[in-house]
Write an enzyme that holds these catalytic residues in place. Sequence first.
Site, mmCIF file in Angstrom:
data_model
loop_
_atom_site.group_PDB
_atom_site.id
_atom_site.type_symbol
_atom_site.label_atom_id
_atom_site.label_comp_id
_atom_site.label_asym_id
_atom_site.label_seq_id
_atom_site.Cartn_x
_atom_site.Cartn_y
_atom_site.Cartn_z
ATOM 1 N N GLU A 219 0.802 -1.222 0.000
ATOM 2 C CA GLU A 219 0.000 0.000 0.000
ATOM 3 C C GLU A 219 0.836 1.273 0.000
ATOM 4 O OE1 GLU A 219 -3.320 0.411 -0.193
ATOM 5 O OE2 GLU A 219 -3.625 -1.739 -0.464
ATOM 6 N N SER A 497 -52.034 -26.330 36.734
ATOM 7 C CA SER A 497 -51.659 -27.292 37.781
ATOM 8 C C SER A 497 -50.182 -27.311 38.115
ATOM 9 C CB SER A 497 -52.045 -28.691 37.335
ATOM 10 O OG SER A 497 -53.368 -28.697 36.898
#
Lengths: 804, 201
Positions: A219, A497
């Site tokens: 780069e 229940s």
Amino acid sequence: MSPPSKTGSKKKTGSKKTKASRKRSASRGSTGGGGPRGGKKAPRRSLAGRVFRLGLMLAGLGIGLLVPWMLWLNHVVTAEFEGRKWDLPSRVYARPLSLYEGQALSPEFLRQELLAAAYVKSDSADREGSWSGGGGRYEIHRRGFRFEDGIQQPLKFRLELDNGIVTRLTSPAGGGDLGLIRLDPAEIASIYPLHDEDRTLVSMEEVPELLVTGLQAVEDRSFKHHYGVDPRGIARAAWVNLREGGTVQGGSTLTQQLVKNYYLSNVQSLPRKINEALMALLLEWHYSKAEILEAYLNEVFLGQQGNHAIHGFARGSQYYFGAPLNQVQAHQIALLVGIVKGASLYNPRRNPERALERRNQVLAVFGETGLLTAAEVKTLQSLPLDVTPTPSISGNRYPAFVDLVRDQLQRDYRESDLRNAGLRIFTTLAPAEQAAAEEAVTGGLDELASAGLPPDLQGAIVLADVDSGEVRAVVGDRNPARKGFNRALNARRQVGSVIKPIVYLLALEHPEHYSWLSMIEDEPITLRQADGTLWSPSNYDNRSHGEVSLLEAMTRSYNQATVRLGMNIGLTEFTGKLAQLGIEQDIPSVPATLLGAVELTPMEVTQVYQSLAAGGFSVPLRAVTAVQTAQGDALNRYPLRLRPLERRDAVAVLNYGMTRVIAEGTARALPGLLRQDVIIAGKTGTTNERRDSWFVGYTRDRLAVAWVGLDDNRPAGVTGSNAALRVWARLFRQLPMLPVSLDMPEGAYWTWVERDRALLSASGCPGAEQMPFVEGSAPVDASPCKVRESDNETSFWRKWFDRD
Amino acid sequence: MIAIKAQLLKGLTARLSMSRFALAWFSTRGFLQARASSGRVLSPLIAVTLLSACASQPPAPIEERELEERVRTPAREASAGVQVYPLKNPAVAELTAQASQAEADGDLSQAAILLERAMRIQPRDPELLQQMAEVQLQRSEYSQAISFATRSHDIGPRVGELCARNWHTMSVAYERLGEVSEANLAQSRSQQCMVTRPTGL
């Protein structure tokens, strides 16, 4: 590219201001330049004079413009660079898998755990985070990891499984057996900053040399020497690109690229290019090359995962290779460097050929610049991309569990800290058990639909470790990956229940009145409710059963007997007990609550039963065990804290009753569904008109609550045993199961009784069985058979004592 | 860059909820302070003052020596002959050995973390639970010391040395909490570990 973040928008307003100030200074500059001569009448102007005056004017204009502009840029560059806080997402980890000989572990579970922790299958398990083998013999190369109790080094080991049990753990290097091995935990989620940048910080020392030098080679070759911009570099790049017939090198320096990523929008224009160059010069003026490079390594954009932008090489390496940056190999480094040029274009998962070509180009540059030898380049170019097929970092695969994590952390942390401070959050999720729970809900509901129940049934599961209260799995939707309404945590439904055992627990806490063999009337009962109306509950089968034992009343879930018992004990005692067991909301003190006319979430039901399953030691359910800073320093621990309930003898005796629900009661179908006969405790629950189906059940070490119903609360045709029980069984069929412990603590004991006549009995007597009792509650009268035996015993002792 | 990273930490404040009972607060608090290695003396002291508000003088934290004298030695001596040795999982043995080392080094937080790991493997090991109780006692986490010793007793042999250690631990912890009658009761219960056969086994 990187989404316009807070910095981006600030930038726009910044440049507007600058334009305004430029106008002001420009007008000032022109008057200043032209002022002194303004008073005199001008003689005939010579051409030279004109040019001079124009030059002066332009210079004045330039200085007047440039100086404040540079000052402004200088301010922007330094303020932003120094004040820059990297917003780091928090990482959420599963519980680490511990391996030891004798541990229950199926090959499928092992596979699930390795998959979740992003282990890659390979031929030889040479690299950290890889594994090999099968058929009961594995080699696993675990990664190093920083745990709260210290740093754990990488380790390659052998594991043998036989019949769902770990039989051997050895080191391939030889030497003795290994006692305990802990894998590094799966990363299960991240909590992202609002601007959705995903990043893991890395410092220069942790970055491989080749990445640092290679990046410069590709780069910006003169990075070490230039002042931020590099005219020669631009020229060279232009030449190379011309020669190669495409863009191989970019002309921007690393500094310029950083400036672009950091401060500027992505619009290509000449003024922007000039700004970029000026800011690059300023950045170089103020900061060292090392500082700039480190910022670059962490800022560079490398990919997009859903909404999250992957920034920096450390996260990039995790994202593409499932490995930390210091472990990637040369050809992978080359790929990362190549991706910098265009993360979308060279995306190795979407465009593998283009990415491979780019990588090999980069490798060639590494060769040209002497970073690698020609031979190395050749070998590396022949290697595959070695990218994991799917991102090994999780795209938040467990939204329901992460909801719970957030709930727990929001008590102690601000939202912004969770999003931005890079916390390491250690949770209790067991990936393999979560996978089993997801399968149970998804597959279970499909199965119910094909059996004729509504196709839009929804379901939820909470699975927790009994003794520690650590939540191992949460499913809140039949499509577990869907983010949205989390039924496990947020669906408040009547429990039916499922609440009844609490009534029986209270009874057992009164040994002077009740034991499992005490009788209660299951006959019609009418009670006046708070609003003055009368309420007469009926039984599920619309029959009354007369005098029944408490054991029968609970295992068969008789409503009339339960209400009668509950009213005898008292409603306030009942609601008080629920509060004691961890229900924080107010429970209405009305008779109907005895039958579960109270709305709770699956999570709350799990909390209630945790105390019971753990023998009366209550622990707040936990999803998080510890939180660390990004650097690994401890912030918070959520340790195991026990709270003993008072009547643990009654709890133990109740647990026996709950095992009978499965052996002889409403959940009789369970052993057949599990295809295994293990002692399990549980209770079914159904609500009016079959709207909700519940099942709560536990083995010695795992407690799960399953709920099935419809979101709009329509009647769904479900009962405890036809829906939730099946989902529950589908989960536990995949888990190792240990029998519920029925050892009695102090204050309770096992004895022989004859159930039907509620008499003490003895081993070998007709109808004799063992049953636990809280001290003082066992039958007093003995069966004739037992009496005979005691006589024999007495006479034996008498003989012994009376010998002389 | 280092400076930038340091700023991260500043922004981060864990809000410790004071709403829960004092003990929960001190557990985290004590841990953080031990890490910061300042004010190490302070936190147990405050804890004790708060917890035993009625006691006239704040007693010093339990130290290893005291634990040895008041819990372990009497239990060992009195129980010679009435011994129960449970089988130990090698992984658990490895972790408890490390925990004992941490305890000996005075790193009680680390000892607690290691014991918690061991408990994930074997949650109902009475020996392990008692070791945790003793670590909690030394950390001045008296109510947790009582909880773990109670759990150990509930599922343990309720006879012999372990039983005596359970009750000695509870006795010392109750004493520190200022609950004298509970402390005396626990003390007398420790004597019975050598004589009574427990019920319900």
